[in-house]
Motif scaffolding. Structure first.
Motif, PDB file in Angstrom:
ATOM      1  N   SER A 126      38.541  44.360  28.176  1.00  0.00           N
ATOM      2  CA  SER A 126      38.839  45.008  29.516  1.00  0.00           C
ATOM      3  C   SER A 126      39.870  44.200  29.783  1.00  0.00           C
ATOM      4  O   SER A 126      39.891  42.866  29.824  1.00  0.00           O
ATOM      5  CB  SER A 126      37.705  45.093  30.288  1.00  0.00           C
ATOM      6  OG  SER A 126      37.142  43.575  30.616  1.00  0.00           O
ATOM      7  N   GLY A 127      40.379  44.694  31.046  1.00  0.00           N
ATOM      8  CA  GLY A 127      41.530  43.815  32.013  1.00  0.00           C
ATOM      9  C   GLY A 127      40.886  42.686  32.772  1.00  0.00           C
ATOM     10  O   GLY A 127      41.422  41.547  32.546  1.00  0.00           O
ATOM     11  N   ALA A 128      39.522  42.649  33.119  1.00  0.00           N
ATOM     12  CA  ALA A 128      38.827  41.813  34.002  1.00  0.00           C
ATOM     13  C   ALA A 128      38.588  40.745  32.884  1.00  0.00           C
ATOM     14  O   ALA A 128      38.776  39.391  33.248  1.00  0.00           O
ATOM     15  CB  ALA A 128      37.431  42.108  34.518  1.00  0.00           C
ATOM     16  N   GLU A 129      38.239  41.019  31.713  1.00  0.00           N
ATOM     17  CA  GLU A 129      38.024  40.028  30.489  1.00  0.00           C
ATOM     18  C   GLU A 129      39.164  39.024  30.419  1.00  0.00           C
ATOM     19  O   GLU A 129      39.267  37.950  29.966  1.00  0.00           O
ATOM     20  CB  GLU A 129      37.404  40.625  29.374  1.00  0.00           C
ATOM     21  CG  GLU A 129      36.275  39.657  28.726  1.00  0.00           C
ATOM     22  CD  GLU A 129      35.993  40.498  27.444  1.00  0.00           C
ATOM     23  OE1 GLU A 129      35.522  39.722  26.474  1.00  0.00           O
ATOM     24  OE2 GLU A 129      36.139  41.819  27.127  1.00  0.00           O
ATOM     25  N   GLY A 156      39.850  42.534  38.786  1.00  0.00           N
ATOM     26  CA  GLY A 156      38.288  43.125  38.362  1.00  0.00           C
ATOM     27  C   GLY A 156      37.306  42.888  38.953  1.00  0.00           C
ATOM     28  O   GLY A 156      37.232  42.553  39.989  1.00  0.00           O
ATOM     29  N   ARG A 157      36.026  43.335  38.143  1.00  0.00           N
ATOM     30  CA  ARG A 157      34.889  43.438  39.055  1.00  0.00           C
ATOM     31  C   ARG A 157      33.582  42.484  38.231  1.00  0.00           C
ATOM     32  O   ARG A 157      32.484  42.479  38.780  1.00  0.00           O
ATOM     33  CB  ARG A 157      34.262  44.969  38.576  1.00  0.00           C
ATOM     34  CG  ARG A 157      34.992  45.789  39.630  1.00  0.00           C
ATOM     35  CD  ARG A 157      34.297  47.361  38.989  1.00  0.00           C
ATOM     36  NE  ARG A 157      35.014  48.486  39.580  1.00  0.00           N
ATOM     37  CZ  ARG A 157      34.570  49.098  40.594  1.00  0.00           C
ATOM     38  NH1 ARG A 157      33.355  48.546  41.413  1.00  0.00           N
ATOM     39  NH2 ARG A 157      35.172  50.024  40.897  1.00  0.00           N
ATOM     40  N   THR A 158      34.097  41.591  37.526  1.00  0.00           N
ATOM     41  CA  THR A 158      33.186  40.552  37.046  1.00  0.00           C
ATOM     42  C   THR A 158      33.142  39.426  38.153  1.00  0.00           C
ATOM     43  O   THR A 158      33.845  39.545  39.004  1.00  0.00           O
ATOM     44  CB  THR A 158      33.637  39.913  35.544  1.00  0.00           C
ATOM     45  OG1 THR A 158      34.943  39.349  35.989  1.00  0.00           O
ATOM     46  CG2 THR A 158      33.739  41.052  34.549  1.00  0.00           C
ATOM     47  N   ALA A 259      50.894  36.281  35.301  1.00  0.00           N
ATOM     48  CA  ALA A 259      51.231  37.561  35.702  1.00  0.00           C
ATOM     49  C   ALA A 259      50.145  38.678  34.961  1.00  0.00           C
ATOM     50  O   ALA A 259      50.015  38.893  34.052  1.00  0.00           O
ATOM     51  CB  ALA A 259      52.745  38.290  35.177  1.00  0.00           C
ATOM     52  N   ASP A 260      49.274  39.317  36.055  1.00  0.00           N
ATOM     53  CA  ASP A 260      48.482  40.273  35.739  1.00  0.00           C
ATOM     54  C   ASP A 260      49.093  41.661  35.616  1.00  0.00           C
ATOM     55  O   ASP A 260      49.339  42.286  36.646  1.00  0.00           O
ATOM     56  CB  ASP A 260      47.234  40.272  36.653  1.00  0.00           C
ATOM     57  CG  ASP A 260      46.275  41.345  36.314  1.00  0.00           C
ATOM     58  OD1 ASP A 260      46.525  42.160  35.467  1.00  0.00           O
ATOM     59  OD2 ASP A 260      45.335  41.367  37.089  1.00  0.00           O
ATOM     60  N   GLU A 261      49.519  41.935  34.337  1.00  0.00           N
ATOM     61  CA  GLU A 261      50.336  43.110  34.013  1.00  0.00           C
ATOM     62  C   GLU A 261      49.238  44.264  33.444  1.00  0.00           C
ATOM     63  O   GLU A 261      49.839  45.116  32.731  1.00  0.00           O
ATOM     64  CB  GLU A 261      51.312  42.902  33.037  1.00  0.00           C
ATOM     65  CG  GLU A 261      52.403  42.271  33.911  1.00  0.00           C
ATOM     66  CD  GLU A 261      53.837  42.707  34.077  1.00  0.00           C
ATOM     67  OE1 GLU A 261      53.878  44.154  33.977  1.00  0.00           O
ATOM     68  OE2 GLU A 261      54.801  42.228  34.244  1.00  0.00           O
TER      69      GLU A 261
HETATM   70  N1  PLZ Z   1      43.937  43.689  37.029  1.00  0.00           N
HETATM   71  C1  PLZ Z   1      46.108  44.644  37.750  1.00  0.00           C
HETATM   72  O1  PLZ Z   1      44.400  47.237  37.973  1.00  0.00           O
HETATM   73  C2  PLZ Z   1      41.933  47.598  36.786  1.00  0.00           C
HETATM   74  C3  PLZ Z   1      40.193  49.408  38.386  1.00  0.00           C
HETATM   75  C4  PLZ Z   1      39.291  50.435  38.702  1.00  0.00           C
HETATM   76  P1  PLZ Z   1      39.409  46.474  34.064  1.00  0.00           P
HETATM   77  N2  PLZ Z   1      42.375  48.405  37.997  1.00  0.00           N
HETATM   78  C5  PLZ Z   1      41.320  49.601  37.834  1.00  0.00           C
HETATM   79  C6  PLZ Z   1      38.049  50.180  39.151  1.00  0.00           C
HETATM   80  O2  PLZ Z   1      37.646  50.568  40.263  1.00  0.00           O
HETATM   81  O3  PLZ Z   1      37.403  49.730  38.628  1.00  0.00           O
HETATM   82  C7  PLZ Z   1      42.635  46.163  36.582  1.00  0.00           C
HETATM   83  C8  PLZ Z   1      43.935  46.030  37.439  1.00  0.00           C
HETATM   84  C9  PLZ Z   1      44.717  44.557  37.541  1.00  0.00           C
HETATM   85  C10 PLZ Z   1      42.785  43.867  36.252  1.00  0.00           C
HETATM   86  C11 PLZ Z   1      41.978  44.904  36.146  1.00  0.00           C
HETATM   87  C12 PLZ Z   1      40.707  45.199  35.495  1.00  0.00           C
HETATM   88  O4  PLZ Z   1      40.890  45.703  34.444  1.00  0.00           O
HETATM   89  O5  PLZ Z   1      39.841  47.031  32.394  1.00  0.00           O
HETATM   90  O6  PLZ Z   1      38.831  47.723  34.827  1.00  0.00           O
HETATM   91  O7  PLZ Z   1      38.537  45.500  33.798  1.00  0.00           O
END
Ligand code: PLZ
Length: 446
Positions: A126-129, A156-158, A259-261
Motif C-alpha cells: 500500500s501507499g502507506a507502507e 496514509g492511515r497507519t 517525494a510522495d508520488e
Molecule cells: N500518499 C499521496 O494519496 C492515498 C486515501 C484514501 P494507501 N490516498 C487515498 C483514504 O481515504 O484512505 C495516499 C496518497 C498519498 C499515501 C497514500 C496512502 O496510500 O495505499 O491508501 O495506503
C-alpha cells in the motif's frame, strides 16, 4: 476476451437502485461503520471509463478508485498478464523464493523515476507502507530522527503515516497518540498564502527552513516529505520553483528529500511523475495507486547508496511485490508507454479546464481551478473576497453528480475541493458528458 462494455452512461434505476440498496443493507449489518462508501452503488463490472452497478446502471468514472485505474478497469493487457501469472504461481514470498517479476518492476521503477543516478527499489502493498519504509530508510541512513511534513499532507492511515497526515476528521480523530519526531510546517499554497500568491514560493521557503532550524535543527532532521502535488489535502500545486529550492536546501543540509508520488505518479499529472515537471530529483520516491492497474502494489525507489545501506532482512513483508501485482504493474506500465498516457493526461486537462473555466465565468463560488494533467480540481468558496470554504456546496454538487451516474470525488482539508481523476483511457465523449452533468449539478446546487 472479456465482454466489451459500451462506453456510455446508462441509467436504468435511481442511483443507487434497489439491488444496490439491498447490498447496502447487508453492508451496514456486516462491515464496520468506520468504513464508509462515497456512492453506495455496488459495482459488478468496469471497463475504460465506465463502471456497471448491480442494477445494470452504467456510471461514468471520474475517480479511478482514487487515481488507481489509470489504464482503465478491464484493460486487456492487465487481464492477460494477471491471468497468466495466476495460472503459473500466485505467491512464494520474495524473501523466501524470489522471482523475476519483482526484479523487473524494480528495474522499471529505477528507470522511470526522476534522475539518471544509480537506484534501488523495494516493493510493498500500500501507499502507506511505502511511506513508512521511506521514513525507516531515511532515519537509518542519516542516523537522525526528525521528519518534516506539511499542512494539508496525506500520507496514509497507519500510525506513523497518520502522524504525517494533516487532517483530523475523519483520519486521525481519537486514533492517537501518534508516532513521535514528526513535525509540520506550512504548505506553499498560493491561493491561500497570506502574503499573496506572488510571494508564496519565497515566503513559504524562508519560513519553513527557519522553522526547521529553530524547532528541530538541521542536524536532527532526517527527511522532508512532500507530495509534489498534494492529493487528499486539496490538489494543492506549490508555486513554481518552491520544490526545487526546498530540495536544494535539503541536499545542502544532509536532509533527505522524499517525494510522495503515490497519487500524482504514473502519468496522472501529465508526466511520468509530478517531480519531472518541476525538474526535481528526490532522494527517495514513493509510488502506488496507478502503478498496477488496481492490484495492490507500492514501491520505494531511491538513491542506491541510501537504499543499500539497509542490512539484509531490514526491509520486506509477506506480500510485498506479490507476483500477480507485479505482472499487473508490468502490463500497466507497458500500456502507459505504448499509449503515451502522460500525453493523454494533458489532453484530459485541456478538456476539463475548458469546461471548468466556463463554470468559473458563471459562478463566483469557483475560487480557483488548479492541478496538472488528469489531476485537476476546483476549490469552491462562498465568496471570492473572503475565500470562505464552501464545503456544503461541494458536498451538494458531489451528491447531485452521483444521482446522475457520475462518480465524482471531493477532497481538501476543509472539504471544499471538487477533484477530477478520470481513468487516462476514458473517451472524450465521456469526459464531455461528465462535465455537462457537473454543470447541471452545479446549477441545481447553488
Ligand atoms: N500518499 C499521496 O494519496 C492515498 C486515501 C484514501 P494507501 N490516498 C487515498 C483514504 O481515504 O484512505 C495516499 C496518497 C498519498 C499515501 C497514500 C496512502 O496510500 O495505499 O491508501 O495506503
Amino acid at each position: 476476451m472479456t465482454t466489451p462494455i459500451e462506453q456510455r452512461r446508462i441509467l436504468r434505476t435511481a442511483i443507487p437502485g434497489p439491488a444496490s440498496a439491498a447490498l447496502h443493507e447487508r453492508k451496514l449489518a456486516s462491515v464496520s461503520a468506520g468504513v464508509s462508501t462515497g456512492l453506495p452503488a455496488y459495482v459488478v463490472a468496469g471497463q475504460g471509463g465506465i463502471l456497471v452497478d448491480a442494477d445494470g446502471n452504467q456510471l461514468i468514472d471520474f475517480g479511478s478508485g482514487i487515481a488507481v485505474t489509470s489504464v482503465g478497469n478491464g484493460n486487456q493487457r492487465v487481464i492477460d498478464a494477471v491471468s497468466k501469472q495466476i495460472a503459473e504461481f500466485t505467491h512464494t514470498c520474495f524473501m523466501v523464493n524470489p522471482y523475476e517479476q519483482y526484479v523487473a518492476v524494480a528495474e522499471k521503477l529505477n528507470e522511470l523515476t526522476p534522475g539518471s543516478h544509480e537506484k534501488r527499489t523495494a516493493l510493498f502493498n500500500s501507499g502507506a507502507e511505502a511511506v513508512e519504509n521511506a521514513v525507516k530508510v531515511a532515519r537509518h541512513f542519516t542516523g537522525k530522527d526528525g521528519i518534516v511534513a506539511f499542512d494539508h499532507a496525506y500520507h496514509g492511515r497507519t500510525n506513523l503515516t497518520l502522524a504525517m497526515t494533516a487532517k483530523n476528521m475523519p483520519y486521525k480523530h481519537r486514533f492517537g497518540p501518534f508516532a513521535s519526531e514528526l513535525y509540520r510546517v506550512p504548505m506553499a499554497y498560493p491561493y491561500r498564502w497570506p502574503g499573496g500568491p506572488q510571494h508564496c514560493a519565497d515566503e513559504a521557503f524562508n519560513y519553513i527552513v527557519d522553522q526547521i532550524h529553530a524547532q528541530i535543527g538541521e542536524e536532527n532532521t532526517a527527511a522532508v516529505i512532500i507530495e509534489p502535488i498534494q492529493g487528499e489535502g486539496g490538489f494543492i500545486v506549490p508555486p513554481a520553483g518552491f520544490l526545487k529550492e526546498l530540495a536544494q536546501w535539503c541536499a545542502a543540509n544532509n536532509i533527505l528529500f522524499i517525494a510522495d508520488e503515490v497519487q500524482s505518479g504514473f502519468c496522472r499529472s501529465g508526466d511520468w511523475f509530478a517531480s519531472d515537471y518541476e525538474g526535481i530529483v528526490p532522494d527517495l520516491i514513493t509510488t502506488a495507486k496507478g502503478i498496477a492497474g488496481g492490484m495492490p502494489l507500492s514501491g520505494l525507489t531511491g538513491r542506491a547508496d541510501i537504499m543499500d545501506t539497509i542490512h539484509p532482512g531490514g526491509l520486506g513483508g509477506t506480500y510485498g511485490g506479490n507476483p500477480v501485482a507485479c505482472a499487473a504493474a508490468l502490463a500497466s506500465i507497458e500500456t502507459m508507454e505504448e499509449l503515451n498516457l502522460a500525453a493523454r493526461a494533458r489532453e484530459i486537462e485541456a478538456i476539463l479546464r475548458a469546461d471548468l473555466e466556463k463554470l468559473a465565468a458563471t459562478y463566483p463560488q469557483v475560487g480557483e481551478i488548479r492541478g496538472r494533467g488528469a489531476m485537476i480540481a476546483m476549490e469552491l468558496v462562498t465568496d471570492r473576497e473572503t475565500k470562505e470554504p464552501a464545503a456544503a456546496l461541494t458536498a451538494a454538487i458531489n451528491k447531485a453528480c452521483h444521482a446522475q451516474g457520475l462518480v465524482t470525488l471531493t477532497c481538501g482539508t476543509l472539504g471544499n475541493v471538487f477533484r477530477f481523476l478520470p481513468p487516462l483511457v476514458i473517451s472524450d465523449d465521456l469526459l464531455h458528458e461528465g462535465m455537462s452533468i457537473l454543470a447541471d449539478a452545479f446549477a441545481a446546487s447553488v
